[in-house]
Design an enzyme around this catalytic site. Structure first.
Site, mmCIF file in Angstrom:
data_model
loop_
_atom_site.group_PDB
_atom_site.id
_atom_site.type_symbol
_atom_site.label_atom_id
_atom_site.label_comp_id
_atom_site.label_asym_id
_atom_site.label_seq_id
_atom_site.Cartn_x
_atom_site.Cartn_y
_atom_site.Cartn_z
ATOM 1 N N ARG A 82 0.847 -1.199 0.000
ATOM 2 C CA ARG A 82 0.000 0.000 0.000
ATOM 3 C C ARG A 82 0.879 1.244 0.000
ATOM 4 N NH1 ARG A 82 -5.407 -1.588 3.036
ATOM 5 N NH2 ARG A 82 -5.544 -3.677 2.095
ATOM 6 N N GLU B 74 0.936 4.039 1.185
ATOM 7 C CA GLU B 74 0.405 4.941 2.210
ATOM 8 C C GLU B 74 1.217 6.229 2.182
ATOM 9 O OE1 GLU B 74 -2.246 4.155 3.781
ATOM 10 O OE2 GLU B 74 -2.351 1.966 3.933
ATOM 11 N N ARG C 89 0.570 3.067 12.739
ATOM 12 C CA ARG C 89 -0.014 1.749 12.438
ATOM 13 C C ARG C 89 -0.092 1.410 10.949
ATOM 14 N NH1 ARG C 89 -6.044 2.128 12.502
ATOM 15 N NH2 ARG C 89 -6.457 4.246 11.859
ATOM 16 N N HIS C 90 0.562 2.209 10.096
ATOM 17 C CA HIS C 90 0.555 1.924 8.666
ATOM 18 C C HIS C 90 1.947 1.619 8.135
ATOM 19 C CE1 HIS C 90 -3.337 4.063 8.953
ATOM 20 N NE2 HIS C 90 -3.680 3.154 8.054
ATOM 21 N N GLU D 140 -8.190 -1.100 14.753
ATOM 22 C CA GLU D 140 -8.632 -2.129 13.805
ATOM 23 C C GLU D 140 -7.526 -3.136 13.490
ATOM 24 O OE1 GLU D 140 -9.797 -0.511 9.930
ATOM 25 O OE2 GLU D 140 -9.062 -2.383 9.066
ATOM 26 N N SER E 44 -10.710 -6.435 8.679
ATOM 27 C CA SER E 44 -11.903 -6.028 7.942
ATOM 28 C C SER E 44 -12.448 -7.268 7.259
ATOM 29 C CB SER E 44 -11.563 -5.037 6.839
ATOM 30 O OG SER E 44 -11.515 -3.753 7.346
ATOM 31 N N ARG F 188 -0.100 -5.817 12.853
ATOM 32 C CA ARG F 188 -1.032 -5.164 13.783
ATOM 33 C C ARG F 188 -1.469 -6.096 14.893
ATOM 34 N NH1 ARG F 188 -5.179 -1.084 10.811
ATOM 35 N NH2 ARG F 188 -3.579 0.106 9.705
HETATM 36 P P1 AMO Z 1 -8.311 -3.618 4.795
HETATM 37 O O1 AMO Z 1 -7.911 -2.628 3.788
HETATM 38 O O2 AMO Z 1 -9.096 -3.115 5.968
HETATM 39 O O3 AMO Z 1 -9.219 -4.759 4.129
HETATM 40 O O4 AMO Z 1 -7.038 -4.401 5.316
HETATM 41 C C1 AMO Z 1 -7.164 -5.533 6.142
HETATM 42 C C2 AMO Z 1 -6.258 -5.413 7.350
HETATM 43 O O5 AMO Z 1 -4.929 -5.196 6.961
HETATM 44 C C3 AMO Z 1 -4.260 -4.382 7.899
HETATM 45 N N1 AMO Z 1 -3.732 -3.184 7.230
HETATM 46 C C4 AMO Z 1 -2.499 -2.687 7.402
HETATM 47 N N2 AMO Z 1 -1.480 -3.070 8.178
HETATM 48 C C5 AMO Z 1 -0.337 -2.370 8.111
HETATM 49 N N3 AMO Z 1 -0.147 -1.311 7.310
HETATM 50 C C6 AMO Z 1 -1.133 -0.885 6.502
HETATM 51 N N4 AMO Z 1 -0.909 0.164 5.684
HETATM 52 C C7 AMO Z 1 -2.386 -1.577 6.528
HETATM 53 N N5 AMO Z 1 -3.553 -1.437 5.865
HETATM 54 C C8 AMO Z 1 -4.342 -2.417 6.306
HETATM 55 C C9 AMO Z 1 -5.254 -4.037 8.973
HETATM 56 C C10 AMO Z 1 -6.568 -4.240 8.256
HETATM 57 O O6 AMO Z 1 -7.601 -4.547 9.163
HETATM 58 N N6 AMO Z 1 -9.689 -6.901 1.233
HETATM 59 C C11 AMO Z 1 -9.996 -6.406 2.564
HETATM 60 C C12 AMO Z 1 -10.133 -7.516 3.565
HETATM 61 C C13 AMO Z 1 -11.338 -8.391 3.307
HETATM 62 O O7 AMO Z 1 -12.472 -7.858 3.277
HETATM 63 O O8 AMO Z 1 -11.164 -9.612 3.207
HETATM 64 C C14 AMO Z 1 -8.905 -5.442 2.992
HETATM 65 O O9 AMO Z 1 -7.848 -5.365 2.428
HETATM 66 O O10 AMO Z 1 -5.082 -4.980 10.026
#
Ligand code: AMO
Ligand code: ATP
Length: 464
Positions: free
Chosen positions: A236, A238, A244-245, A387, A390, A438
């Site tokens: 990602r 970001e 937390r990202h 979180e 998801s 996380r």
């Molecule tokens: P989502 O975008 O909420 O859902 O991502 C799922 C989980 O991934 C973790 N997460 C991250 N951890 C670290 N750095 C990041 N930048 C980051 N972004 C997300 C979180 C988050 O809850 N496809 C859907 C999932 C699904 O519906 O099956 C998805 O990607 O713990």
């Protein structure tokens, strides 16, 4: 002869009197006079004190001259010290050294010391109160020299805990009939919508790194695998630096065919995570203690059966507490944190699911509720108010799916093969995604995701 031994296996009852050979890092060396030196040897998280004495003192002087973190071999006899140091990772035995060899010399002035990287806030405060001058070793510097930083007892423990999280995830899912899969990380378009995607050139064709295994894990279910999971990298782009990202993290993903209701997905989350937390508390007690010594935290409060709260109810709790929130909008980080506190105080748990989110704040592939399409068959899961998961039931009707993608400004052409997958017979299905870093960060209350990523990739960091 001397038998090779692991430092962690040197227990008083079984090891005393044995002639052993040990290889480890010279964590600390202390000379006492000209004939005696104490050498603390470290292997993984375990350390043992080696006593170098006797003869004309030549070996003690050689030991005293070793640079910290040099890799050395010692051979000698295991003995019981008069006053063993308890309550640390140090073994309760000593080695009376008879032979000493340096295998790999570390530079004399290390960029950071393991001892400094291992300091807790309390250690720093205590040292300052005692008037000691400490060289500050902040997180950025520790990450620059991660190879040294990883040698601390807390870091050794964090990544052992992380391995167990992944292991329980696999074991529980395998026991429930899931199949592990691997989906492509090179994609022709974004998988989650939105801008946080790394673009690249794929032999002259625009492409990007997978933001999640979302589309292909669903397509695997369409391919006849009723229950699948994946452990793999997620990318990602970001833009903002937060605690937390990460720009690359490890995704734990699940997708499964449903019989009646998306609560079947919540049931899997419930069984999986309660088993995981139980396992960590029971089997990783040593590791959790080591983490706690540097980063104190309270054990996670969770229930035997995970609390499921409707989004509407969460909104009500926040409003009653005087927090201004839009009932049909998304919760910001602050509101999520606050709701975490309210839930903990009311229900006695720091791990819960929030279900039935408004459709407008969920991704295009989310199934609307049949009784009220303003809401969706979706959920997020929170640990200590943040979180970690998801999940949702997905739309398996290709026309509705294309319409929902279009409504969110997604070019349906880039996901045509995905939408078409649902034209050849597709079971109702749902799943969820978890961020591995996380889970460990929040279970251990660590406060920064960089602590749970071996070599973190954040918006500013692409090295080491
Ligand atoms: P989502 O975008 O909420 O859902 O991502 C799922 C989980 O991934 C973790 N997460 C991250 N951890 C670290 N750095 C990041 N930048 C980051 N972004 C997300 C979180 C988050 O809850 N496809 C859907 C999932 C699904 O519906 O099956 C998805 O990607 O713990
Ligand atoms: P930064 O200052 O870069 O934001 P940080 O966020 O890591 O660093 P803290 O959270 O205050 O800072 O401390 C975390 C760790 O930093 C401590 O566990 C300790 O290892 C180290 N540390 C903090 N202050 C000092 C200090 N004065 N001397 C040595 N080490 C320190």
């Amino acid at each position: 002869g001397y038998a090779w031994a692991d430092v962690a296996s040197l227990e008083p009852a079984s090891a005393a009197g044995r002639a052993v050979r040990v290889r480890g890092a010279a964590q600390a060396v202390r000379a006492v006079g000209r004939r005696v030196a104490f050498l603390v040897l470290r292997q993984g998280a375990a350390t043992v004190q080696c006593v170098v004495s006797g003869g004309d003192g030549g070996m003690a002087r050689f030991a005293a001259g070793l640079s910290r973190e040099s890799v050395v071999d010692v051979a000698g006899v295991v003995s019981l010290p008069r006053e063993p140091v308890r309550g640390t990772t140090q073994q309760l035995v000593e080695i009376q050294v008879e032979k000493l060899h340096c295998i790999s010399r570390a530079v004399p002035n290390l960029p950071i010391s393991v001892a400094a990287a291992a300091r807790s806030k309390e250690d720093v405060a205590r040292a300052k109160a005692a008037g000691e001058q400490l060289v500050h070793v902040g997180q950025d510097k520790r990450l620059d020299y991660r190879v040294i930083d990883l040698r601390t007892a807390a870091n050794q423990a964090i990544f052992r805990v992380q391995c167990q999280v992944e292991n329980v995830f696999r074991q529980v899912l395998l026991s429930e009939g899931f199949v592990g899969i691997h989906t492509p990380k090179l994609l022709g378009g974004s998988s989650e919508g939105g801008a946080a995607v790394f673009k690249l050139d794929y032999n002259g064709q625009p492409a990007c790194l997978a933001q999640s295994p979302q589309l292909h894990k669903q397509m695997a279910v369409c391919g006849g695998f009723e229950r699948v999971f994946e452990v793999g990298p997620v990318f990602r782009a970001e833009g903002s630096d937060t605690h937390r990202h990460l720009c690359e993290f490890v995704g734990l993903d699940v997708e499964m065919a449903l019989r009646d209701h998306y609560s079947e997905v919540c049931d899997v989350v419930d069984r999986l995570f309660v088993a995981m937390f139980d396992h960590l508390n029971k089997n990783c007690a040593k590791e959790l203690e080591a983490i706690q010594r540097q980063y104190p935290f309270k054990p996670l409060k969770y229930l035997e059966t995970t609390l499921r709260l409707d989004y509407d109810e969460g909104i009500r709790m926040l409003q009653e507490a005087g927090v201004h929130v839009d009932p049909m909008g998304d919760l910001n980080t602050e509101a999520e944190k606050k709701l975490g506190e309210l839930v903990r105080d009311k229900y006695g748990t720091e791990f819960y699911m929030l279900c039935r989110y408004p459709s407008a704040v969920r991704p295009f592939y989310t199934m609307p509720c049949s009784d009220d399409p303003r809401y969706s068959c979706s959920f997020d899961v929170f640990v200590r108010g943040e979180e970690i998961i998801s999940g949702a039931q997905r739309v398996h009707d290709p026309e509705l799916l294309a319409a929902q993608a279009e409504a969110r400004g997604i070019d349906v052409g880039t996901i045509a093969a995905y939408v078409d997958s649902f034209r050849y017979g597709a079971p109702p299905h749902g799943g969820f995604g978890v961020g591995l870093e996380r889970v460990v960060m929040l279970f251990c209350g660590l406060g920064n995701i960089r602590k749970t990523s071996l070599f973190p990739r954040d918006p500013r960091r692409l090295a080491p």
